[in-house]
Design an enzyme around this catalytic site. Structure first.
Site, PDB file in Angstrom:
ATOM      1  N   ARG A 151       0.848  -1.193   0.000  1.00  0.00           N
ATOM      2  CA  ARG A 151       0.000   0.000   0.000  1.00  0.00           C
ATOM      3  C   ARG A 151       0.885   1.244   0.000  1.00  0.00           C
ATOM      4  NH1 ARG A 151      -1.829  -3.643   3.804  1.00  0.00           N
ATOM      5  NH2 ARG A 151      -3.906  -4.542   3.417  1.00  0.00           N
ATOM      6  N   ARG A 193      -0.922  -1.520  -7.159  1.00  0.00           N
ATOM      7  CA  ARG A 193      -1.056  -2.655  -6.242  1.00  0.00           C
ATOM      8  C   ARG A 193      -1.950  -3.735  -6.865  1.00  0.00           C
ATOM      9  NH1 ARG A 193      -1.213  -4.323  -0.695  1.00  0.00           N
ATOM     10  NH2 ARG A 193      -3.257  -4.973   0.059  1.00  0.00           N
TER      11      ARG A 193
END
Length: 294
Positions: free
Chosen positions: A146, A241
């Protein structure tokens, strides 16, 4: 009521060790609930019943709130009233028969492998900033972490010789390997740029003033290179991601390993990437099998 919420927040922080984003969402959801209670002249959580909560949820839906957000509100409220029951503050849980709206998990938007390569090629100059940006982008795609985790990394969290990074989120630790492209970019950054850019900061990445990189600052970096690459998508750190996860699954990574790398507490969250792989397999099958159109 505010004291009950604060006690619950402390429980989430110190006992459950929930993420900062989760805690912020719960606080926001519960404050919204208390506003509704005040409008309806309900001054205690002891007076909340099933009918009142169902009316509140219906109001959220009528106000145009998405099914996913309504479901999160329901989860926040359920968790909170379970806490109150366990603490002996209420004698009956009013959330037992509350059902959240059905939420269809959409396959997240991702970049193709070619688009990722094009994006990572953009910071190709010799300036300190571009060398830093290259290292950040390569590490983000190599690990799927993240953005908050990326900008919170300390120098001590990276093991260059063994190709892994230690990621810590609210006390939970996980080890994520990274490949040689990220290793090369990190090595160049660490030895050629970081000493003069970051000073004595403990953070792996800083801005040009030697201060910790912010989410907004990194978001601007991605937007800059996406524009240079002429990629016609609204690229965000989370899209990278998602791209990491999708590309790993499509190339044979098992879900349990991917779950560990992404830091998902529930494997059902990771399974959404499998849905896209199945769709791709069906598309390939339909194009290739000679009797599909018979």
């Amino acid at each position: 009521m505010g004291e009950n919420i604060e006690n619950f927040i402390q429980y989430l922080t110190n006992v459950k060790r929930s993420s900062n984003n989760t805690i912020a969402s719960y606080r926001r959801d519960l404050n919204k609930l208390t506003e509704y209670m005040s409008l309806n002249k309900i001054s205690s959580f002891c007076d909340v019943n099933n009918t009142m909560l169902n009316s509140y949820i219906l109001k959220l839906e009528k106000d145009g709130m998405s099914s996913a957000t309504v479901s999160r509100n329901v989860a926040s409220i359920r968790s909170f009233f379970s806490f109150l029951l366990n603490q002996g503050i209420i004698s009956k849980n009013p959330t037992e028969n509350i059902k959240p709206p059905k939420v269809e998990k959409k396959t997240p938007e991702t970049l193709s492998i070619e688009e990722v390569s094009l994006l990572l090629e953009q910071p190709s100059g010799k300036s300190s900033k571009e060398i830093r940006d290259k290292a950040m982008l390569e590490l983000l795609y190599a690990t799927g972490m993240r953005v908050t985790e990326l900008i919170s990394l300390k120098v001590s969290d990276v093991n260059i010789s063994l190709n892994f990074v230690q990621c810590i989120d609210n006390g939970r630790e996980r080890i994520i390997p990274f490949e040689n492209a990220a290793k090369n970019a990190l090595t160049k950054y660490l030895y050629q740029v970081r000493p003069s850019m970051c000073g004595d900061s403990e953070f792996l990445f800083t801005n040009c003033k030697g201060e910790q990189m912010t989410r907004q600052g990194f978001w601007k970096i991605i937007k800059l290179y996406a524009t240079r690459a002429n990629i016609d998508k609204d690229i965000t750190p989370h899209m990278i991601r998602h791209s990491f996860a999708m590309h790993m699954v499509n190339n044979g990574a098992d879900l349990r390993s991917l779950q560990e790398m992404l830091g998902h507490s529930d494997i059902s969250t990771t399974q959404i990437y499998l849905k896209s792989k199945r769709s791709k397999l069906k598309e390939v099958y339909d194009k290739a099998h000679p009797r599909v159109g018979v």
